[in-house]
Design a protein around this motif. Structure first.
Motif, PDB file in Angstrom:
ATOM      1  N   ILE A  19     -93.697 -73.925 -48.940  1.00 28.30           N
ATOM      2  CA  ILE A  19     -93.893 -73.328 -50.264  1.00 28.30           C
ATOM      3  C   ILE A  19     -94.881 -74.210 -51.028  1.00 28.30           C
ATOM      4  O   ILE A  19     -94.647 -75.416 -51.178  1.00 28.30           O
ATOM      5  CB  ILE A  19     -92.567 -73.243 -51.045  1.00 28.30           C
ATOM      6  CG1 ILE A  19     -91.413 -72.762 -50.144  1.00 28.30           C
ATOM      7  CG2 ILE A  19     -92.724 -72.374 -52.284  1.00 28.30           C
ATOM      8  CD1 ILE A  19     -91.565 -71.372 -49.613  1.00 28.30           C
ATOM      9  N   ASN A  70     -91.901 -72.622 -42.858  1.00 30.19           N
ATOM     10  CA  ASN A  70     -91.210 -72.666 -44.153  1.00 30.19           C
ATOM     11  C   ASN A  70     -91.905 -73.674 -45.069  1.00 30.19           C
ATOM     12  O   ASN A  70     -91.444 -74.788 -45.258  1.00 30.19           O
ATOM     13  CB  ASN A  70     -89.739 -73.022 -43.968  1.00 30.19           C
ATOM     14  CG  ASN A  70     -88.911 -72.765 -45.212  1.00 30.19           C
ATOM     15  OD1 ASN A  70     -89.426 -72.291 -46.225  1.00 30.19           O
ATOM     16  ND2 ASN A  70     -87.631 -73.076 -45.132  1.00 30.19           N
ATOM     17  N   SER A  74     -86.482 -71.162 -54.010  1.00 29.06           N
ATOM     18  CA  SER A  74     -87.853 -71.658 -54.148  1.00 29.06           C
ATOM     19  C   SER A  74     -88.309 -71.548 -55.600  1.00 29.06           C
ATOM     20  O   SER A  74     -88.872 -72.497 -56.166  1.00 29.06           O
ATOM     21  CB  SER A  74     -88.803 -70.847 -53.254  1.00 29.06           C
ATOM     22  OG  SER A  74     -88.468 -70.974 -51.896  1.00 29.06           O
ATOM     23  N   ALA A 130     -95.751 -68.743 -50.315  1.00 32.52           N
ATOM     24  CA  ALA A 130     -94.621 -69.043 -49.433  1.00 32.52           C
ATOM     25  C   ALA A 130     -94.985 -68.616 -48.018  1.00 32.52           C
ATOM     26  O   ALA A 130     -95.132 -67.417 -47.745  1.00 32.52           O
ATOM     27  CB  ALA A 130     -93.364 -68.320 -49.908  1.00 32.52           C
ATOM     28  N   LEU A 161     -86.177 -67.146 -51.535  1.00 30.57           N
ATOM     29  CA  LEU A 161     -87.148 -67.070 -52.631  1.00 30.57           C
ATOM     30  C   LEU A 161     -86.519 -67.441 -53.969  1.00 30.57           C
ATOM     31  O   LEU A 161     -87.178 -68.063 -54.811  1.00 30.57           O
ATOM     32  CB  LEU A 161     -87.760 -65.672 -52.689  1.00 30.57           C
ATOM     33  CG  LEU A 161     -88.659 -65.317 -51.503  1.00 30.57           C
ATOM     34  CD1 LEU A 161     -89.179 -63.890 -51.631  1.00 30.57           C
ATOM     35  CD2 LEU A 161     -89.826 -66.292 -51.383  1.00 30.57           C
ATOM     36  N   THR A 204     -94.237 -68.252 -44.014  1.00 33.39           N
ATOM     37  CA  THR A 204     -93.241 -68.214 -42.957  1.00 33.39           C
ATOM     38  C   THR A 204     -93.846 -67.453 -41.785  1.00 33.39           C
ATOM     39  O   THR A 204     -95.006 -67.015 -41.838  1.00 33.39           O
ATOM     40  CB  THR A 204     -91.914 -67.604 -43.431  1.00 33.39           C
ATOM     41  OG1 THR A 204     -90.902 -67.831 -42.425  1.00 33.39           O
ATOM     42  CG2 THR A 204     -92.043 -66.109 -43.689  1.00 33.39           C
ATOM     43  N   ILE A 242     -94.422 -65.051 -56.577  1.00 36.89           N
ATOM     44  CA  ILE A 242     -94.523 -65.651 -55.248  1.00 36.89           C
ATOM     45  C   ILE A 242     -95.153 -64.662 -54.281  1.00 36.89           C
ATOM     46  O   ILE A 242     -94.741 -63.500 -54.212  1.00 36.89           O
ATOM     47  CB  ILE A 242     -93.134 -66.080 -54.724  1.00 36.89           C
ATOM     48  CG1 ILE A 242     -92.470 -67.063 -55.690  1.00 36.89           C
ATOM     49  CG2 ILE A 242     -93.258 -66.699 -53.334  1.00 36.89           C
ATOM     50  CD1 ILE A 242     -91.051 -67.441 -55.294  1.00 36.89           C
ATOM     51  N   VAL A 246     -95.516 -64.110 -50.366  1.00 45.54           N
ATOM     52  CA  VAL A 246     -95.062 -64.498 -49.033  1.00 45.54           C
ATOM     53  C   VAL A 246     -96.145 -64.087 -48.037  1.00 45.54           C
ATOM     54  O   VAL A 246     -96.574 -62.928 -48.021  1.00 45.54           O
ATOM     55  CB  VAL A 246     -93.731 -63.812 -48.673  1.00 45.54           C
ATOM     56  CG1 VAL A 246     -93.286 -64.214 -47.270  1.00 45.54           C
ATOM     57  CG2 VAL A 246     -92.665 -64.151 -49.699  1.00 45.54           C
TER      58      VAL A 246
END
Length: 290
Positions: free
Chosen positions: A154, A152, A99, A83, A96, A85, A3, A5
């Motif tokens: 994903i 938020n 997710s 992801a 996470l 944010t 992932i 972010v």
């Protein structure tokens, strides 16, 4: 599954440090994710904060706008899941992990709109209460209005690439625009209450005015593209006069005094005047605010 972010930031290093501290405390291992912070021209470089967190990289984007910054973050991201944010958000410690679990258990899920909890101070003022009642209603956004706020969001990398980047020309409303394009291509958003980030409520009327004016500028551009499914129309359907009063009365019975509820209603009416002013200013050739 790895992932990435992605966090855009602009002159909010104090909030960014708290956000990165929340990511440092994630219950998933550091080998399962990376963090890409995109500095969108901050006066004090965001790298002064990101260097304190070894799992984080900081890149630069000089073109103004958080959606330009997010696009740059995507270009630098290594993950097969993205992801999104914001620097003023505080991801839950299981953000996470949950997710990752949902994406692994549901291989057909391409995009998730996680929940957003607006948090209050110990002695909240009217501006904070307004935010907690009316702002960032992600469940409604995803399940009824068909979009997810990028505070938020994903998304699997291949689904994001197929839909296309955010429109960097938008200073607000780019999440709605991206979600509409994703839906028109056959994509489906899924709401996940346990994929949670927290967002402290804005604590000043001035901050609410700035946000309202920025949002109006974004909606003006986006709604022209989707006249039969505009953000303004759908949000007005959800928050008509009767719904507004119902939300206020429910809040009064739960944790807000009746007097404070009417103060919040007066604030909402005032922000409506601000919105009309901003629409008129833009119609006369004004530039949308950042």
């Amino acid at each position: 599954m790895f992932i990435s972010v992605i966090i855009p930031t602009y002159n909010n290093n104090t909030e960014l440090r708290l956000c990165l501290a929340s990511l440092d405390a994630q219950s998933i291992g550091k080998d399962a994710f990376e963090v890409v912070v995109v500095d969108n021209g901050s006066k004090t470089p965001a790298s002064e904060i990101t260097r304190l967190f070894p799992f984080c990289r900081c890149v630069q984007e000089s073109k103004p706008g958080s959606y330009n910054a997010r696009n740059t973050g995507v270009e630098h991201a290594k993950g097969d899941v993205l992801a999104f944010t914001d620097a003023d958000c505080l991801p839950d410690s299981d953000w996470l992990k949950n997710s990752h679990r949902l994406m692994a258990q549901n291989p057909n899920w391409q995009a998730i709109g996680g929940d957003i909890e607006v948090t209050l101070s110990e002695t909240p003022n009217s501006a904070e209460i307004y935010e907690s009642i009316f702002s960032l209603k992600q469940r409604i956004y995803v399940t009824e209005l068909g979009f997810a706020a990028t505070a938020n969001l994903i998304v699997r990398r291949d689904a994001f690439d197929a839909t296309g980047h955010f429109d960097g020309g938008l200073l607000s409303g780019g999440d709605y625009d991206w979600s509409r394009r994703y839906a028109m291509a056959g994509g489906q958003l899924h709401f996940a209450p346990d994929v949670l980030v927290r967002h402290p409520a804005r604590a000043s009327y001035r901050g609410l005015v700035k946000k309202r004016r920025r949002v109006i500028g974004g909606r003006r551009l986006v709604d022209g593209r989707y006249p039969n499914h505009s953000s303004q129309r759908t949000i007005n359907q959800q928050y008509g006069a009767s719904q507004n009063l119902k939300l206020l009365m429910n809040s009064a019975t739960e944790h807000v005094s009746l007097l404070r509820s009417w103060q919040v209603l007066a604030m909402k009416l005032s922000l409506g005047i601000v919105a009309r002013y901003e629409k008129a200013r833009l119609a006369l050739g004004g530039t949308p605010l950042r």
